[in-house]
Design a protein around this motif. Structure first.
Motif, PDB file in Angstrom:
ATOM      1  N   VAL B  75       0.865  -1.184   0.000  1.00 39.19           N
ATOM      2  CA  VAL B  75       0.000   0.000   0.000  1.00 39.19           C
ATOM      3  C   VAL B  75       0.901   1.233   0.000  1.00 39.19           C
ATOM      4  O   VAL B  75       1.822   1.354   0.822  1.00 39.19           O
ATOM      5  N   ASP B  77       1.405   5.478  -0.052  1.00 46.85           N
ATOM      6  CA  ASP B  77       0.803   6.754   0.382  1.00 46.85           C
ATOM      7  C   ASP B  77       1.908   7.801   0.299  1.00 46.85           C
ATOM      8  O   ASP B  77       3.066   7.471  -0.007  1.00 46.85           O
ATOM      9  N   CYS B  99      -6.673  -0.261  -7.539  1.00 49.35           N
ATOM     10  CA  CYS B  99      -6.968   1.054  -6.958  1.00 49.35           C
ATOM     11  C   CYS B  99      -8.413   1.416  -7.188  1.00 49.35           C
ATOM     12  O   CYS B  99      -8.962   1.127  -8.251  1.00 49.35           O
ATOM     13  N   ALA B 111      -4.904   0.023  -3.117  1.00 50.61           N
ATOM     14  CA  ALA B 111      -3.464  -0.094  -2.841  1.00 50.61           C
ATOM     15  C   ALA B 111      -2.780   1.258  -2.928  1.00 50.61           C
ATOM     16  O   ALA B 111      -1.649   1.413  -2.481  1.00 50.61           O
ATOM     17  N   GLN B 113      -3.132   5.104  -1.711  1.00 46.27           N
ATOM     18  CA  GLN B 113      -3.810   5.967  -0.749  1.00 46.27           C
ATOM     19  C   GLN B 113      -3.188   7.350  -0.819  1.00 46.27           C
ATOM     20  O   GLN B 113      -2.080   7.520  -1.333  1.00 46.27           O
ATOM     21  N   ALA B 129       0.038   1.693   5.806  1.00 44.97           N
ATOM     22  CA  ALA B 129       0.697   1.869   4.510  1.00 44.97           C
ATOM     23  C   ALA B 129       2.032   1.139   4.569  1.00 44.97           C
ATOM     24  O   ALA B 129       2.675   1.111   5.621  1.00 44.97           O
TER      25      ALA B 129
END
Lengths: 46, 317
Positions: B75, B77, B99, B111, B113, B129
């Protein structure tokens, strides 16, 4: 109009005026606190 | 009759006084503070829907890579200014159904963020994350990791310039580092002291924990920032170059040269611009997802660095 009525009208206008001014000042402070740097700088020339 | 006329005149004068006064406040102060950027830019600092992965209209750099991950997807971010980069990474490497975006935010199962720097550092420490792309962490962010017993790994994947910005109509084009520190420490309070007009300096800051605020504190080199929010004067602020030029793209803002060097790509690459910092892919050292090191190796590869450069940053190599 009578003096009494005149005084009442002036008092009401003064109260409304002061409240609106204070509210505008408060709104400005709120906007300022939440302003992004770029938007604030950009608005100098708008 | 005369008395009535006088009374009406007085009432009108009082009303007019308040109207003129309030209009004056609005035009001089309030209007400046109104943010007319889009709702998304105001709320998120970046237009998320303009840089979505797997979107044919997206502004991200599109690169078809042979390196693909199909499961156990890390994940990702990160910071607002880096969102176009990590969205482009996802677009190149992840499957299209990895996504999902609901129009305002990425959904919890996505996946990809976006929570900006403060949220991203918290997410990577908390484990929500796997990899976050950000500038250097703040003291508080490092303390949070330590408090949670988390060791973070910082992998530089690119470089970026930290820049100072003013309105395009400000006649000042260049400042020395000493002058900028002097502004923010309260030593210089008027633009005339540093080659500008006779008007107060409104030195602007960001929220604590944001990437640019952390960078500013580092630039101050131990000197305390002693400025307060004000509505008076002409403003100076700071940010990262790509965020100003590539994401905000506001023609009313200009970047200043620092010590006579303008923050263009060439001067960042050859490090003649004085404040060039690294951008990092950050992950927990104890992260057991085998795809995390693979993905980071790919970010450092020729393909990954191509995305970094074409997105507007300078590659790490």
């Amino acid at each position: 109009m009578s003096d009494k009525l005149f005084n009442k009208i002036v008092a009401v206008i003064l109260i409304i005026g002061i409240v609106s001014t204070v509210a505008l000042a408060g709104y400005t402070v709120h906007l300022r606190k939440n302003a992004s740097i770029t938007a604030y700088i950009s608005s100098e020339s708008k | 009759m005369k008395k009535l006329r006088n009374q009406i005149f007085i009432i009108a004068a009082i009303v007019l006084t308040f109207v003129i006064f309030d209009l004056g406040i609005y035009n001089v102060f309030t209007k400046r503070c109104i943010n007319d950027y889009s709702e998304s830019l105001q709320a998120k600092s970046v237009e998320l829907d303009e840089y979505l992965p797997f979107d044919e209209n997206s502004k991200i750099v599109k690169l078809d890579s042979e390196f693909k991950l199909m499961e156990n997807l890390p994940v990702i971010d990160g910071a607002a200014a880096l969102y176009p980069v990590f969205s482009a990474f996802v677009n190149s490497v992840y499957p299209e159904n990895s996504c999902s975006f609901d129009g305002k935010n990425f959904t919890p199962e996505s996946a990809l963020q976006y929570t900006n720097t403060r949220g991203a550092y918290k997410s990577v420490v908390d484990g929500t994350a796997d990899i976050v792309l950000c500038a250097s962490p703040s003291e508080e962010q490092l303390a949070y990791a330590k408090e949670k017993g988390v060791d973070l790994e910082f992998v530089p994947i690119g470089c970026e310039a930290f820049v100072f910005i003013v309105n395009k109509e400000n006649p000042v084009d260049n400042l020395t580092a000493e002058q900028v520190r002097g502004i923010y420490s309260g030593k210089y309070k008027n633009w005339s002291e540093i080659g500008g007009e006779n008007t107060p300096i409104a030195a602007l800051q960001r929220n604590e924990g944001s990437g640019s605020q952390t960078a500013m504190l580092s630039f101050m080199n131990g000197e305390k920032i002693k400025v307060k929010n004000t509505v008076f004067g002409k403003a100076i602020g700071f940010s990262f170059r790509y965020y100003v030029e590539g994401i905000v793209e506001d023609g009313n803002i200009k970047m200043l040269s620092l010590n006579g060097v303008y923050p263009n790509a060439e001067n960042i690459r050859n490090k003649t611009y004085p404040i060039v910092g690294e951008i990092y892919a950050v992950y927990r050292k104890d992260n057991s997802n085998a795809n995390v090191p693979l993905l980071i190796d790919w970010m450092l590869s020729e393909e990954g660095q191509q995305i970094v450069e074409k997105s507007g940053y300078i590659g790490i190599k």
